[in-house]
Design an enzyme around this catalytic site. Structure first.
Site: not given
Ligand SMILES: *Cc1c(COP(=O)(O)O)cnc(C)c1O
Length: 427
Positions: A159, A228, A253-254, A402
């Site tokens: 990500f 992560d 939030y997921k 997705r």
């Molecule tokens: C959703 C997600 C994030 C989100 O980062 P924020 O700082 O909360 O916006 C980071 N890393 C991964 C792998 C994600 O899926």
């Protein structure tokens, strides 16, 4: 959506590690639509987690397959939030820092998340975004690592924010970032590896990486391992303590349904807590914040991950949302998640005319997270059409549809309808 659509160019999804099962089997062997709908009904009737849907407020007529981006609203959150604002803030005012438990919320809520990620109490602090926690974790990891080591290995398909933060953390700590394909990560770890950062589940393909084996490889190489968990926490067992993970971050939030922008968390294994040296030593992480001393003395335990004043409104909404997990076993969630994704792949194969979509999600259960990603031409338009027909998933550049499967509130009839709707779009 909480997770913004990336606007930068993405590498194209090619190569053997991304090739999923073909969805173009001979139509003669496919189950008929009526048969799939009947199977969905039977699967829902037998589903022990099915009743958990009542713990959520979902709009009528919508199939929600985007809980891997923004989880649905748990039923108690609106009333809790009204109480936090109206009574705790409005009436108790500053007394709420003690009387309403505001001050201790980051560790208390961390302990509520801990069992979902296989952590004993006292190792998780909630607060800040995932990106900020990545920064704390990566610089903290570099400071824990043997100073003669020079490399920071990062998931090449990560990500984006993880890669951006890793590059900055590396610049600050004198490390060199080395992108690695997670399937090659164990082989790439060596005597000069300081830190390894990997995504447990790849956000685009849904590929699940082997946390036990990769953590063991990092330990054998003498590197500090950072995971992560954004796309795994709340969807499958993580086993942080059992696998002796060093540090981990994740968002809430997921799959944890904490609400838009709800605070993230940082896990610091107990054995590292005394030595963990945060690059953001704010006054909230001080051993005695109200002593207001000039010198920084870190708090003991996970509280040293704190930075500034906690974001109480979203944090207490998150705390309430976690009630949706009461009595729920993450193993049962995993079993249903795999059944949902299997059934979706089967329905897509039956309903979507051959040659239109290709799964990039691993077929093998041990390598699959809780989503299915389908490559297709005009993916952005196809997803917009699905949403218009009441099936909400999302699009990820360049060509991925997705679909996230959240076992607490998605059922098999939803899955069948989503695949059938997709089939209609391709005529
Ligand atoms: C959703 C997600 C994030 C989100 O980062 P924020 O700082 O909360 O916006 C980071 N890393 C991964 C792998 C994600 O899926």
């Amino acid at each position: 959506m909480s997770e913004p659509t990336p606007t930068m160019a993405q590498p194209s999804l090619t190569g053997p590690s991304l090739t999923g099962p073909s969805l173009t089997g001979p139509s003669a062997t496919r189950p008929s639509p009526g048969e799939l709908a009947r199977r969905a009904e039977a699967l829902d009737a037998a589903d022990e987690l099915g009743k958990l849907r009542e713990r959520f407020t979902l709009p009528e007529g919508v199939v929600y397959l985007d809980g891997n981006s923004l989880g649905a609203l748990p039923a108690g959150v609106a009333a809790t939030t009204a109480d936090v604002v109206g009574r705790q803030w409005g009436e108790l005012l500053i007394r709420s820092w003690d009387e309403s438990g505001w001050w201790t919320a980051p560790e208390r809520i961390g302990d509520k998340i801990a069992p979902l990620i296989g952590a004993a109490p006292g190792q998780v602090a909630v607060g800040d975004s995932t990106s900020v926690n990545l920064f704390k974790a990566l610089v903290g990891a570099a400071r824990l690592a043997d100073p003669s080591r020079t490399r920071l290995l990062v998931d090449a398909s990560t990500f984006p924010t993880d890669g951006y933060i890793a590059a900055s953390a590396a610049r600050m700590t004198g490390l060199t970032v080395e992108p690695v394909d997670p399937s090659q990560a164990a082989a790439a770890m060596g005597a000069d590896t300081a830190v390894v950062l990997l995504n447990h589940v790849d956000y685009r393909t849904g590929r699940l990486h082997d946390l036990p084996a990769l953590t063991a490889a990092a330990r054998a190489a003498g590197a500090v391992m950072v995971w992560d968990l954004c796309h795994s926490a709340g969807a499958l067992p993580v086993g942080l303590d059992e696998n002796a993970v060093d540090l981990a971050v994740g968002c809430t939030y997921k799959y944890l349904n904490g609400g838009p922008g709800s605070p993230a968390y940082l896990y610091i294994a107990e054995r590292h807590q005394t030595a963990f040296d945060s690059p953001l030593p704010g006054w909230n992480g001080h051993a005695d914040p109200f002593a207001m001393t000039a010198q920084y003395v870190p708090a003991t335990g996970a509280a040293r991950a704190r930075v500034g004043t906690p974001d109480i409104l979203s944090m207490l909404a998150l705390e309430s949302s976690l009630d949706a997990w009461d009595g729920v076993s993450i193993e049962a969630v995993r079993a249903k998640s795999l059944a949902l994704t299997d059934f979706f792949l089967e329905c897509v194969a039956a309903y979507v005319p051959a040659g239109n979509v290709e799964s990039v999600t691993p077929d093998e259960h041990a390598r699959r997270g809780s989503q299915v990603s389908l490559r297709t031409a005009n993916a952005r338009e196809v997803m917009a059409e699905l949403v218009a027909r009441g099936v909400i998933g999302d699009f990820r550049a360049p060509d991925v549809l997705r679909f996230g499967f959240t076992p607490l509130y998605v059922g098999f009839a939803d899955v069948e309808r989503a695949a059938r709707t997709l089939g209609h779009i391709f005529g």
